[in-house]
Design a protein around this motif. Sequence first.
Motif, PDB file in Angstrom:
ATOM      1  N   GLU A  31       0.800  -1.317   0.010  1.00 12.00           N
ATOM      2  CA  GLU A  31       0.194  -0.064  -0.046  1.00 12.00           C
ATOM      3  C   GLU A  31       0.955   1.356  -0.027  1.00 12.00           C
ATOM      4  N   ALA A  32       1.996   0.996   0.763  1.00 14.95           N
ATOM      5  CA  ALA A  32       2.883   2.367   0.987  1.00 14.95           C
ATOM      6  C   ALA A  32       3.346   2.744  -0.488  1.00 14.95           C
ATOM      7  N   VAL A  33       3.392   1.847  -1.495  1.00 12.03           N
ATOM      8  CA  VAL A  33       4.025   2.340  -2.630  1.00 12.03           C
ATOM      9  C   VAL A  33       3.002   3.395  -3.353  1.00 12.03           C
ATOM     10  N   LYS A  34       1.583   3.112  -3.022  1.00 12.91           N
ATOM     11  CA  LYS A  34       0.625   4.034  -3.789  1.00 12.91           C
ATOM     12  C   LYS A  34       0.470   5.442  -2.900  1.00 12.91           C
ATOM     13  N   ASP A  35       0.771   5.258  -1.729  1.00 11.48           N
ATOM     14  CA  ASP A  35       0.229   6.269  -0.751  1.00 11.48           C
ATOM     15  C   ASP A  35       1.413   7.464  -1.076  1.00 11.48           C
ATOM     16  N   SER A  36       0.578   8.775  -0.872  1.00 11.17           N
ATOM     17  CA  SER A  36       1.408   9.798  -1.149  1.00 11.17           C
ATOM     18  C   SER A  36       2.258  10.202  -0.116  1.00 11.17           C
ATOM     19  N   ASN A  37       1.611  10.004   1.121  1.00 11.51           N
ATOM     20  CA  ASN A  37       2.389  10.399   2.242  1.00 11.51           C
ATOM     21  C   ASN A  37       2.380   9.282   3.325  1.00 11.51           C
ATOM     22  N   PRO A  38       2.896   7.990   3.021  1.00 13.58           N
ATOM     23  CA  PRO A  38       2.993   6.915   4.106  1.00 13.58           C
ATOM     24  C   PRO A  38       3.647   6.870   5.203  1.00 13.58           C
ATOM     25  N   CYS A  39       3.055   6.323   6.050  1.00 11.69           N
ATOM     26  CA  CYS A  39       3.741   6.239   7.588  1.00 11.69           C
ATOM     27  C   CYS A  39       5.024   5.616   7.511  1.00 11.69           C
ATOM     28  N   PRO A  40       6.072   6.227   8.101  1.00  7.97           N
ATOM     29  CA  PRO A  40       7.427   5.769   7.899  1.00  7.97           C
ATOM     30  C   PRO A  40       7.649   4.444   8.473  1.00  7.97           C
ATOM     31  N   GLU A  41       6.578   4.041   9.612  1.00  8.31           N
ATOM     32  CA  GLU A  41       7.173   3.245  10.615  1.00  8.31           C
ATOM     33  C   GLU A  41       7.359   1.963   9.806  1.00  8.31           C
ATOM     34  N   ARG A  42       6.559   1.211   8.966  1.00  8.80           N
ATOM     35  CA  ARG A  42       6.522   0.221   8.223  1.00  8.80           C
ATOM     36  C   ARG A  42       8.129  -0.098   7.529  1.00  8.80           C
ATOM     37  N   GLY A  43       8.471   1.033   6.999  1.00  8.63           N
ATOM     38  CA  GLY A  43       9.932   0.934   6.340  1.00  8.63           C
ATOM     39  C   GLY A  43      11.003   1.322   7.283  1.00  8.63           C
ATOM     40  N   ALA A  44      10.710   1.520   8.579  1.00  7.53           N
ATOM     41  CA  ALA A  44      11.798   1.710   9.365  1.00  7.53           C
ATOM     42  C   ALA A  44      12.311   0.444   9.993  1.00  7.53           C
ATOM     43  N   ASN A  45      13.659   0.685  10.420  1.00  5.58           N
ATOM     44  CA  ASN A  45      14.553  -0.658  10.541  1.00  5.58           C
ATOM     45  C   ASN A  45      14.284  -0.814  12.154  1.00  5.58           C
TER      46      ASN A  45
END
Length: 1479
Positions: free
Chosen positions: A201-215
């Motif tokens: 979903e984050a790919v399509k989102d203009s301002n996704p929550c950075p939490e998913r991609g955080a290490n």
Amino acid sequence: MGLHGFCSADTSDPFWDWNRTWYTTKPDFTQCFQNTVLVWLPCLYLWICAPLYLLYLRSHDHGYIRMSHINRAKTAVGLLLWIICWADVFFSFWERSYGSNVLAPVHLISPTMLGFTMLLATLLIQYERMKGVQSSGVMLLYWLLALLCATVTFGSKISRALDQPLTVSVWRYTTFYTYYALLLVSLCLSCLTDQLPLFSEAVKDSNPCPERGANFLSRITFWWITRLMVTGYRRPLEEKDLWSLNSADRSHKVVPELVGRWNVECQKVKRTEQRTLYSPREAPPSEGKEGRAVESEVLIVKAQKAKEPSLFWALCLTFGPYFLISCLYKIIQDILMFVGPEILRLLIRFVNNSSAPSWHGYFYTALLFICTCVQSLILQKYFHVCFVSGMRLRTAIIGAVYRKALVISSEARRTSTVVLALYFLWQNLGPSVLAGVAVMVLMVPINAVIAMKTKTYQVAQMKSKDSRIKLMNEMLNGIKVLKLYAWELAFKDKVSKIRESELQVLKKAAYLGAVSTFTWICAPFLVALSTFAVYVLIDEHNVLDAQKAFVSLALFNILRFPLNMLPMVISSMVQASVSLKRLRVFLSHAELQEDGVDHKAAVGTSHSVSIVDGVFSWSRAESPTLKRLNVCIPEGSLVAVVGHVGSGKSSLLSALLGEMDKLEGSVAVKGSVAYVPQQAWIQNATLRENIMFGQESREAWYQRVVEACALQPDLEILPAGDETEIGEKGVNLSGGQKQRVSLARAVYCERDVYLLDDPLSAVDAHVGKHIFEQVVGPQGLLKDKTRVLVTHGLSYLPQADLILVLVEGEVSEMGSYQHLMATEGAFAEFQRTYAAVEHADHDETVPTSGTKASEGCSAAAPAGPEVSRVSKPGQTGEEDKVPGKKAKQAEGGKLTEADKASTGRVKLSVFGSYLKAIGVLLSCVSLLMFLAQHLGSLSSNYWLSLWTDDPVVNGTQPNRRMRLGVYGALGLFQGLAVFGYSLSGSIGGILASRCLHQSMLYDVLRSPMSFFERTPSGNLVNRFAKEIDTIDSLIPSIIKMFMGSMFNVVGSCIIILIATPLVAIIIPFLGVLYFFVQRFYVASSRQLKRLESVSRSPIYTHFNETLLGTSVIRAFGEQERFICESDQRVDLNQKAYYPGIVANRWLAVRLEFVGNCIVSFAALFAVVARESLSPGIMGLSISYALQLTASLTWLVRMSSEVETNIVAVERVKEYSDTEKEAEWKQEPSRLPPGWPTDGCIDIRGLGLRYRPDLDLAIRNITLVINRGEKVGIVGRTGAGKSSLTLALFRIIEASEGHIFIDGVDIALLGLHELRSRITIIPQDPVLFSGSLRMNLDPFDCYSDEEVWRALELSHLQSFVSGLPNKLSHECSEGGENLSVGQRQLLCLARALLRKTKILVLDEATAAVDMETDNLIQSTIRSQFEDCTVLTIAHRLNTVMDYTRILVLDKGEMAEFDAPHNLLAQRGAFYKMAKDAGLV
């Protein structure tokens, strides 16, 4: 062979040796320990975690990640490590074959085990990639553990190579160093984040929550929010900066889960009930049948009592699993908490033992630092899980409540105030409820008692708050009526009375709270005192040394924090249980009958609507409203429903919609339905959106509908055409315009069956005729549809295919017009009496300029557009002709002002006004009490440290009794101070909230009408509910905690500085860091709180709007769309809430780190200076340092809470600066007694405008109306008829000119002096919930006889005396339980009671049938014979016998004379009369 043989063939290498590891200045582990434990530990960790982790990955698939450079590198390093391990194994085999000495088994087993583990790690890396894991915590911890174990070996190998170079095996050393380097690389690689999975979903989102991609590291330290914080520090955050919500937190995911579980609960209860119902115990034969019946009946009763569906259980099932994770975190954190005191014990032992090697001290310090840091991270993770659970809970419950509100039956609606149920959740099911559960460690009977009492108070307070908010809501809805009747004070007193009872309860709760705080703050001290006393008194050889005293103190302090929190937790849990109960009751309410209306049965028949033997009631408890109904309506026919006021016409339509309880019979409706209610329901949206109502856009059809509903002329006058925003409940439209928009909505939606509830009542006669011809009639847009029209207009009846005559809820006659006239029944007689009058009325058409919108907007929104306070182009005719000037600006169409978020720091004046509200003296007393308590606390602990340093003489301390006595006395002093500040703080808070609520209430009531049109009632209710509640219950306790933690921090720092002055080097540096982090955080946190607060109002507003329009939404079948809209608004609110809770965690992690540094430095400097320190002072210093972390974090939490919550005071004070009306009363009064005695009105050069930037709406009106004259005011829409009445009541102040009544200039009077002495009967009849008597006479000025007389004259006596409670009959909110006609008659009764010399009628008889209209007119003529009457007229025939007629045109006076003179002059009035067929 044992471990010795396992590690070396000749057992020369032991597994453990204390002399090598502990009792030495150069510590090291044995070779055997390094080759076994340090190698096996990481392997065991991974093999234990792997199965669980694989299961987790199988169930949580986030998509597939393509091979990237990071992933290739990770895999390559993993394989290299695997190869190195196997190389070691092969080398061992080679050594065994070629070497002379026998090889120990450990050299084969450990590398083999390690090799398999590395292979597992490499496979896991690939599996994670396939499951879309961007950064893995499990692997990061594995590499970290492996590296730490290898680091010990690394150091040992280097020192061995330096000491014994001959024993070095070159191959093993080379492979180990390579292995170590690769481990380091692996650890670094696992700190990086991989790319996003495909199709996420984050790919399509203009301002996704950075939490998913955080290490992983970023996740546990909450580093990923830093970018938002930096933005917030540079400039105030705006809505566009907020990220999208995580999909797991969104309404569409969370709400259905809870609703599903709740439905399962309800089903369970139903099933058990049915089981009990259908299994009656067999009665013994002798009892016969009666016995059996009785038996099963008893069971039924019991079954209903026994079981309620459990909302709590449904919530547990939905959110429990996620919440359980937090319990795990909490358990680990609690275990780590007790490590601190244990290390303190070892440190004190180390200081006492001068022979211990100094590395022990540094080792303990490092251990202390690591433990406190790990504890901080775990605690914050726990809080995060709690808060997210709380947030999801909130979303789910609001969603469930909203969905329920759309299907709740009308009976249940009366008993529940939904909005409140919703609003309490916002507060109560906050995370405090969840977070506190873990804290309930100790519970003492006295607090159990307090909690029970608190609960009863809480319930009582909620009840008062409920009724206060409900009353406020109604006052805001009917504010115009309050102003016209000058009733503000009566209602202000009503609110204040409820508020007083609320504050009484709060005060009692405050006393209890003080007792509770006293017990908890003193509890740890009492425990310490009693423990020490018993210990030293029981045996004189028991010496209280530093180790015993301060380790005990540190443990007691661990208990102190949870115990301080306990009162809060208890009150939160009490609130939660009360809220849960209310929610459960609401969610269990009866719903509308699913099978009330059958849409399937009618298919295939020629009848569009049929009712067979129908009996309907509004509530099961009341007698049926409609009886013995048998109606069949053929497809495509026009059916008129007629009858007196209250005969059940509107109820018939409700029955067809399925809104009533069907007691008997069947209802079938074929196809889709559209419904136009009698009181139009208008949304706060643009006019166009109101008409299109969520359907797709069809421009040509839209234009036809607008034309047919006579809305074109209105669109031309509205500032932004059909893009003009319509205020809440349509405030800036006149009654007729609202009604026509409501009709246009139904027509635009193209349905099969149209149910029209008197849509023509509020419009002018000729407009009504136009609409009938163009829309409803045989040639209208709806000619092929089935139409059921409730009407009072007799002229439409001949064109109806079927007429139903209703009398007291039954159909008395039915048939075509000709048929009914021929049968000579009551209908025919009635028709003959009134037909002539009607005829005159209905031929009225107006000059060609287009139709006339309803004039009848009651005082404040006079004829539609011209008032629409929005803005409007010039009124002169010239401008209309210039096409260029018609460019509408969308801006002009804005009306309501959204709640704005103020920015920047909260001004000091806000704190000032809060302190002023408390009172300066009380504020100072509280402060002194605080100071006293903390001085007491510091002194008692310092005294304790002096005591522990007392010399021991003959195995005992000589002064111990004196020491104990002073220690106890200091404790007592502390307790009294606590009680004092707790009490003074709470009382101060109550005084402040009384003062602030009163001033806000007064400010809002003093605001002019324009303010209420601009401000959505949701915002105002939000202030009276949420903000006042914050001031009542939150702010006092937050300020208390803020002061407490501030003094704690200062005290701890002083003690640490006294003990280890070296810390002075570090404290300023850490202080600056601390201050910067805090300021950095507050900038964002405050703004996020404001954004959250602002995005909360629209939820209420939409909720309120939905409640008013449920029947329309259901009729059109638009429930899904409204549910989506509500969900979106909730998600939008949570979007601001989520970063707020993460920012809190971000802050806590950083601050706890600062605190942990202070603890470690205190310990470190104590170790460095151990020669000069006494154990007592060191113990004191470190036990205070251990507390410091919690106090520091709490201090920042509280200081930001104070700042974010004091915003409530700011928002409450906001209304004191808005514009106000003139004074209500002039002191001293200039009025002659009994004024006005004659009722002469003298208007001189009057002009008025709605806003300073607009043209004059009426100008240079000069006229004199003599005593007792009856004046009709006529003119087309926008002519300014209503504006004149507004000027008379000073709802809008005159811009120029004057109005004199009996020679007194009304501009010099107080508003109440003026408004209470002239009377208006407004167009919209507004009632308030309360008794009928209260609605007629809120100040209790009149006797019951006078009230009954007024009711008799307004033709309501028989109706009211038929009610069970007569005058005490409760009206529901807005008078919903009376028909519109009855409400209109009640307004007439109000006028008759006041009987002033001047009476203004604004379209007062629009909603009543002809017969009642005639009765009203005759009452007015007889009762107000000697009064001056001004009537704004739709029907010219009602004013033809008046003394004079005032004709207005474009805001100016066109003609003013007696009707016969005007007819003779053949001017504008003649033209109107001619069009109306009166000439």
